[in-house]
Design an enzyme around this catalytic site. Structure first.
Site, PDB file in Angstrom:
ATOM      1  CE  LYS A   1       3.992   7.119   6.138  1.00  0.00           C
ATOM      2  NZ  LYS A   1       2.634   7.435   6.154  1.00  0.00           N
TER       3      LYS A   1
ATOM      4  CE  LYS B   1      -1.432  11.419  -0.056  1.00  0.00           C
ATOM      5  NZ  LYS B   1      -1.012  10.777   1.217  1.00  0.00           N
TER       6      LYS B   1
ATOM      7  CE  LYS C   1       2.043   3.139   0.683  1.00  0.00           C
ATOM      8  NZ  LYS C   1       0.836   3.573   1.289  1.00  0.00           N
TER       9      LYS C   1
HETATM   10  N1  AQP Z   1      -0.366   1.733  -3.559  1.00  0.00           N
HETATM   11  C1  AQP Z   1      -1.526   1.413  -2.992  1.00  0.00           C
HETATM   12  N2  AQP Z   1      -2.173   0.296  -3.385  1.00  0.00           N
HETATM   13  C2  AQP Z   1      -3.368  -0.052  -2.828  1.00  0.00           C
HETATM   14  N3  AQP Z   1      -3.965   0.697  -1.878  1.00  0.00           N
HETATM   15  C3  AQP Z   1      -3.356   1.814  -1.457  1.00  0.00           C
HETATM   16  N4  AQP Z   1      -3.684   2.759  -0.549  1.00  0.00           N
HETATM   17  C4  AQP Z   1      -2.718   3.713  -0.506  1.00  0.00           C
HETATM   18  N5  AQP Z   1      -1.748   3.409  -1.383  1.00  0.00           N
HETATM   19  C5  AQP Z   1      -2.108   2.236  -1.987  1.00  0.00           C
HETATM   20  C6  AQP Z   1      -4.913   2.725   0.233  1.00  0.00           C
HETATM   21  O1  AQP Z   1      -5.548   3.980   0.094  1.00  0.00           O
HETATM   22  C7  AQP Z   1      -6.255   4.293   1.300  1.00  0.00           C
HETATM   23  C8  AQP Z   1      -5.862   5.677   1.749  1.00  0.00           C
HETATM   24  O2  AQP Z   1      -4.683   5.634   2.488  1.00  0.00           O
HETATM   25  P1  AQP Z   1      -3.998   6.889   3.071  1.00  0.00           P
HETATM   26  O3  AQP Z   1      -4.908   7.995   3.382  1.00  0.00           O
HETATM   27  O4  AQP Z   1      -3.136   6.410   4.203  1.00  0.00           O
HETATM   28  O5  AQP Z   1      -3.182   7.263   1.856  1.00  0.00           O
HETATM   29  P2  AQP Z   1      -1.728   7.390   1.919  1.00  0.00           P
HETATM   30  O6  AQP Z   1      -1.101   6.242   2.667  1.00  0.00           O
HETATM   31  O7  AQP Z   1      -1.538   8.764   2.423  1.00  0.00           O
HETATM   32  O8  AQP Z   1      -1.320   7.263   0.475  1.00  0.00           O
HETATM   33  P3  AQP Z   1       0.141   7.335   0.147  1.00  0.00           P
HETATM   34  O9  AQP Z   1       0.163   7.884  -1.208  1.00  0.00           O
HETATM   35  O10 AQP Z   1       0.759   6.009   0.370  1.00  0.00           O
HETATM   36  O11 AQP Z   1       0.717   8.401   1.209  1.00  0.00           O
HETATM   37  P4  AQP Z   1       2.195   8.651   1.671  1.00  0.00           P
HETATM   38  O12 AQP Z   1       2.981   8.979   0.459  1.00  0.00           O
HETATM   39  O13 AQP Z   1       2.023   9.825   2.601  1.00  0.00           O
HETATM   40  O14 AQP Z   1       2.650   7.401   2.376  1.00  0.00           O
HETATM   41  C9  AQP Z   1      -5.899   3.187   2.294  1.00  0.00           C
HETATM   42  O15 AQP Z   1      -6.943   2.244   2.328  1.00  0.00           O
HETATM   43  C10 AQP Z   1      -4.656   2.588   1.722  1.00  0.00           C
HETATM   44  O16 AQP Z   1      -4.494   1.232   2.080  1.00  0.00           O
END
Ligand code: AQP
Length: 340
Positions: A114, A202, A199
């Site tokens: 990040k 969002k 992965k």
């Molecule tokens: N791609 C994924 N596959 C499986 N599990 C996933 N999780 C997130 N992406 C995947 C799981 O979702 C839960 C919520 O995690 P979070 O609140 O940290 O969500 P996030 O990381 O904000 O989702 P993003 O989309 O990956 O965010 P950005 O784009 O901000 O990095 C967790 O249990 C996570 O493991």
């Protein structure tokens, strides 16, 4: 007291729920909730590690609560609450911060990803510290198990290490939690549709199916998913894109990955994508309907969150009081008030 394991997990209200969140985390929360003492948090203090428009953050917080319920989390069985409504999260995070070696945090893969190529002046320190807050989220409720996607593995290790470090320094205070991570083909790591080496996330919306996407958009995203150039599918030659689509199919239909492979072996890629799209659209349709109904009654959602926060505060404050006492801090304020 209950002999069921205490299970805790959470998601940031920093955007809309996507298939990665659902298949990697929420679906497993729903499946396990009857068998455990479950707490599901909306981790808004994590969301503010990057700048969020205040009105949007408030709205997304309520939307995420509705989405948890629309996906099948039952507030009569599980405790749903908003992290910032329980001050003990921030308070315990400070205790843990003071005993976390900086090097542990600087080595976190997500921190490195990040911050890669970004100048320090433009980043808030929360981006380094949030794994400690996550440890506090977990340890406050003496969670036995934490169901998360594979991307959270390292953060869970940190929570375990901090629990052990604290217990060693100040006496038994925290349960050492166990990560519950589904294998990759069972949703543990859903990959981006446009770049299956990364992965689904969002922050890359074009490779991401959101649970609230209209059916035609979901179909379009899946039909355009990056796969191999072969004419038909064979597992032996399959690249990460088509494997990911089969993982998604298996997740939304609850068919095993092996059965999904047998079903599609020898089929053309266009036909497979169409089947995956149909299956995803069919799986999210009832979630979307339930979500709309829940959002139509905001007072009921607010009441559910208010009651959830009250119960969460009671549990969290009890652990915090022991952690303060063991550390040599005077009792938390609520205890003084109780005596006065
Ligand atoms: N791609 C994924 N596959 C499986 N599990 C996933 N999780 C997130 N992406 C995947 C799981 O979702 C839960 C919520 O995690 P979070 O609140 O940290 O969500 P996030 O990381 O904000 O989702 P993003 O989309 O990956 O965010 P950005 O784009 O901000 O990095 C967790 O249990 C996570 O493991």
């Amino acid at each position: 007291m209950t002999d069921r394991p205490t299970v805790l997990s959470g998601i940031q209200p920093s955007g809309d729920l996507h298939l990665g969140n659902y298949l990697g985390a929420v679906r497993h929360w729903v499946a396990g909730q009857e068998l455990s003492d479950s707490l599901f948090c909306i981790v808004n203090l994590h969301a503010i590690t990057v700048s969020q428009p205040p009105e949007e953050l408030r709205q997304k917080t309520v939307e995420l609560a509705a989405m948890y319920m629309a996906c099948g989390i039952d507030p009569k069985t599980s405790l749903i609450f908003v992290q910032s409504e329980v001050p003990a999260h921030a308070e315990l995070a400070w205790l843990l911060t003071c005993m976390t070696p900086m090097g542990w945090l600087e080595r976190m893969t997500q921190y490195k990803d990040k911050t890669a190529g970004k100048r320090g002046e433009r980043l808030g320190a929360g981006i380094l510290m949030y794994p400690v807050l996550m440890a506090a989220d977990i340890l406050l409720y003496q969670a036995d198990e934490v169901p998360v996607g594979d991307d959270q593995r390292q953060h869970l290790e940190l929570a375990r290490d901090l629990a052990m470090r604290f217990n060693h320094a100040f006496g038994d205070t925290f349960t050492v939690p166990t990560a519950r991570i589904p294998p990759p083909e069972a949703g543990g790591r859903i990959m981006s549709l446009v770049n299956p080496e990364q992965k689904m996330s969002k922050s890359q919306p074009e490779g991401c199916v959101f649970l609230n996407d209209p059916p035609e958009l979901t179909r379009r995203k899946i039909m355009r998913a990056q796969t191999d150039s072969a004419a038909s599918f064979s597992l032996a030659q399959a690249g990460p894109g088509i494997r990911n689509l089969l993982g998604i199919y298996s997740g939304v239909t609850s068919m095993s990955f092996a059965d999904a492979v047998s079903l599609f072996e020898g089929k053309g890629y266009g036909a497979i994508k169409a089947s995956v799209a149909d299956a995803v659209v069919a799986a999210v349709a009832p979630i979307q309907e339930a979500y709309r109904a829940l959002m139509a009654e905001p007072e009921a959602l607010e009441e559910m969150l208010r009651a959830g926060a009250q119960r969460a505060r009671e549990r969290a404050d009890a652990t915090l009081a022991v952690a303060y006492d063991n550390t040599g801090l005077l009792p938390p304020k609520s205890k003084w008030q109780g005596n006065g």
